[in-house]
Design a protein around this motif. Sequence first.
Motif, mmCIF file in Angstrom:
data_model
loop_
_atom_site.group_PDB
_atom_site.id
_atom_site.type_symbol
_atom_site.label_atom_id
_atom_site.label_comp_id
_atom_site.label_asym_id
_atom_site.label_seq_id
_atom_site.Cartn_x
_atom_site.Cartn_y
_atom_site.Cartn_z
ATOM 1 N N GLY A 133 0.780 -1.129 -0.452
ATOM 2 C CA GLY A 133 -0.356 0.270 -0.045
ATOM 3 C C GLY A 133 0.538 1.225 -0.041
ATOM 4 N N GLY A 134 2.152 1.289 -0.232
ATOM 5 C CA GLY A 134 3.094 2.125 -0.147
ATOM 6 C C GLY A 134 3.548 2.938 1.541
ATOM 7 N N TRP A 135 4.228 3.792 1.858
ATOM 8 C CA TRP A 135 4.464 4.589 2.351
ATOM 9 C C TRP A 135 3.483 5.640 3.281
ATOM 10 N N ASP A 136 3.043 5.449 3.953
ATOM 11 C CA ASP A 136 2.058 6.361 5.417
ATOM 12 C C ASP A 136 2.754 7.689 4.522
ATOM 13 N N PRO A 137 2.364 8.554 3.498
ATOM 14 C CA PRO A 137 2.308 10.184 4.091
ATOM 15 C C PRO A 137 3.446 10.527 4.635
ATOM 16 N N ALA A 138 3.286 10.498 6.087
ATOM 17 C CA ALA A 138 4.026 11.757 7.293
ATOM 18 C C ALA A 138 5.344 10.931 7.288
ATOM 19 N N GLU A 139 5.658 9.501 6.736
ATOM 20 C CA GLU A 139 7.161 8.901 6.668
ATOM 21 C C GLU A 139 7.277 8.841 5.850
ATOM 22 N N ALA A 140 6.861 9.196 4.555
ATOM 23 C CA ALA A 140 7.529 9.104 3.640
ATOM 24 C C ALA A 140 8.934 9.640 2.977
ATOM 25 N N TYR A 141 8.932 10.902 3.721
ATOM 26 C CA TYR A 141 10.322 11.660 3.086
ATOM 27 C C TYR A 141 10.924 11.822 4.550
ATOM 28 N N VAL A 142 10.559 11.232 6.028
ATOM 29 C CA VAL A 142 11.916 10.399 6.411
ATOM 30 C C VAL A 142 12.912 9.218 6.006
ATOM 31 N N GLU A 143 11.738 8.123 5.350
ATOM 32 C CA GLU A 143 12.272 6.644 5.002
ATOM 33 C C GLU A 143 12.810 6.853 3.169
ATOM 34 N N ARG A 144 12.149 8.084 2.669
ATOM 35 C CA ARG A 144 12.238 7.625 1.026
ATOM 36 C C ARG A 144 12.493 8.628 0.494
ATOM 37 N N GLU A 145 11.943 9.863 0.779
ATOM 38 C CA GLU A 145 12.298 10.982 0.590
ATOM 39 C C GLU A 145 13.901 12.364 0.788
ATOM 40 N N GLY A 146 14.884 12.012 -0.143
ATOM 41 C CA GLY A 146 15.998 12.996 0.542
ATOM 42 C C GLY A 146 16.493 12.917 0.704
ATOM 43 N N VAL A 147 16.519 11.811 1.518
ATOM 44 C CA VAL A 147 18.196 10.381 2.019
ATOM 45 C C VAL A 147 18.939 9.744 1.041
ATOM 46 N N GLU A 148 18.493 9.484 -0.659
ATOM 47 C CA GLU A 148 19.162 9.060 -1.244
ATOM 48 C C GLU A 148 20.692 8.729 -1.095
ATOM 49 N N LEU A 149 21.941 8.234 -0.800
ATOM 50 C CA LEU A 149 23.363 8.295 -0.817
ATOM 51 C C LEU A 149 23.329 9.450 -2.519
ATOM 52 N N ALA A 150 23.099 8.906 -2.770
ATOM 53 C CA ALA A 150 23.737 9.898 -3.793
ATOM 54 C C ALA A 150 22.781 11.947 -4.191
ATOM 55 N N PHE A 151 21.946 11.608 -3.389
ATOM 56 C CA PHE A 151 21.651 12.795 -3.217
ATOM 57 C C PHE A 151 22.130 13.689 -2.423
ATOM 58 N N VAL A 152 21.674 12.801 -0.884
ATOM 59 C CA VAL A 152 22.684 13.621 -0.250
ATOM 60 C C VAL A 152 24.742 13.910 -0.505
ATOM 61 N N ALA A 153 25.195 13.072 -1.737
ATOM 62 C CA ALA A 153 26.280 13.060 -1.607
ATOM 63 C C ALA A 153 26.218 14.621 -2.525
ATOM 64 N N ALA A 154 25.662 14.700 -3.077
ATOM 65 C CA ALA A 154 25.644 16.037 -4.377
ATOM 66 C C ALA A 154 25.210 16.462 -3.152
ATOM 67 N N LEU A 155 24.659 17.245 -2.248
ATOM 68 C CA LEU A 155 24.129 18.729 -1.448
ATOM 69 C C LEU A 155 26.026 18.821 -0.762
ATOM 70 N N GLN A 156 26.495 18.276 -0.930
ATOM 71 C CA GLN A 156 27.647 18.171 -0.047
ATOM 72 C C GLN A 156 28.434 19.184 -0.454
ATOM 73 N N HIS A 157 28.709 18.787 -2.473
ATOM 74 C CA HIS A 157 29.094 20.067 -3.115
ATOM 75 C C HIS A 157 28.601 21.357 -2.743
ATOM 76 N N LEU A 158 27.177 20.921 -2.064
ATOM 77 C CA LEU A 158 26.712 23.016 -1.919
ATOM 78 C C LEU A 158 27.450 23.686 -0.916
ATOM 79 N N PRO A 159 27.500 25.023 -0.935
ATOM 80 C CA PRO A 159 27.628 26.010 0.169
ATOM 81 C C PRO A 159 26.713 25.667 1.070
ATOM 82 N N ALA A 160 26.363 26.053 1.983
ATOM 83 C CA ALA A 160 25.805 25.243 3.030
ATOM 84 C C ALA A 160 24.512 25.804 3.046
ATOM 85 N N THR A 161 24.512 27.191 2.756
ATOM 86 C CA THR A 161 23.122 28.624 2.740
ATOM 87 C C THR A 161 22.595 27.514 1.529
#
Length: 341
Positions: A133-161
């Motif tokens: 039935g998929g992720w509960d919407p309240a948990e999706a951004y924790v468990e699947r959204e925005g924590v993929e390794l490639a995404f977090v690795a790409a974020l490290q190349h940005l200035p902090a702000t």
Amino acid sequence: MEVPDRLDEAGLLAAARDGDSTAFDQLVGPYRRELTAHCYRMLGSVQDAEDAVQESLLSAWRGLGGFAGRSSLRTWLYRIATHASLRLHSKRPRRLVSPDHGPARRDTSDLGEPVLGPVWLEPFPTAGDVPAGGWDPAEAYVEREGVELAFVAALQHLPATQRAVLILRDVLRYSAAEVADLLDTTPASVNSALQRARASVGDRLPAVSQRDELSALGAEGRRELVDAFVAAWERADVPALLALLAEDARFTMPPLPAWFDGRADVGRFLAERVFETPWKLRPAWFNGQPGFACYRRDPSDGMFRLSAVNVLSIRDGLVTHLSSFIDPELLPLLGLPADPP
């Protein structure tokens, strides 16, 4: 003051303002997991994320009397956590993945000396495979959204702000005006930073996200891939493992600087070094991706002990990146048993 188990947020807030620490814990407890995920995106480290959350909750406890309710409690906590992450980021080098540190190697006999300290991108433990039935919407951004390794690795190349703006706007879906208020800046500055951040991160991400790759594979396909990987690894069956890898697969293993690029070199490393001793694998999930807790047999006593965490990145049903994390100081922080269950 004694606090009933089920006070609403307003009641808990009032009790916490009166100095009730139990009420405060109940008040902020539901937000702790998502705040940890937010700080992890900002910092690329599960250790630093925990430190930032601890600092944030202490600041929230001390400053609770100043919370006027002009925003939601959640937004107020995100404001505190974002600024705590920015302060910690200013004291740390950016987190690296192996190709950022140096070129791939071919010599399997020399893996280099471990590069220690707050240097490497770390994995983030998440829940298991997609529930029926998929992720509960309240948990999706924790468990699947925005924590993929490639995404977090790409974020490290940005200035902090820029990093904070991109996360707050594109992952957490705050408006430009809300982000401007969170960061004490203007909507125009937020929009400008967002445009630059999106361009930089977009250049570093694969065309298809891991979420979409795993969705295309389907539940049965994901199970088959994980089962095949475990069986081949525990048999030390290099040909079977190579059949699961893409031609351009990579194997990285921080804190060792060595990494191997291409199926042939990865296979040679597996055959010549990895399978010198037997292993047991237990499936686990990190960064919303399939992975494994890896237990190696200790030749001194024959016991299997946690020695690595492996995270798989997938493209078209094949493994493109085997991210192995072997830092003995990191492994106990990932919530895994020290011995195989």
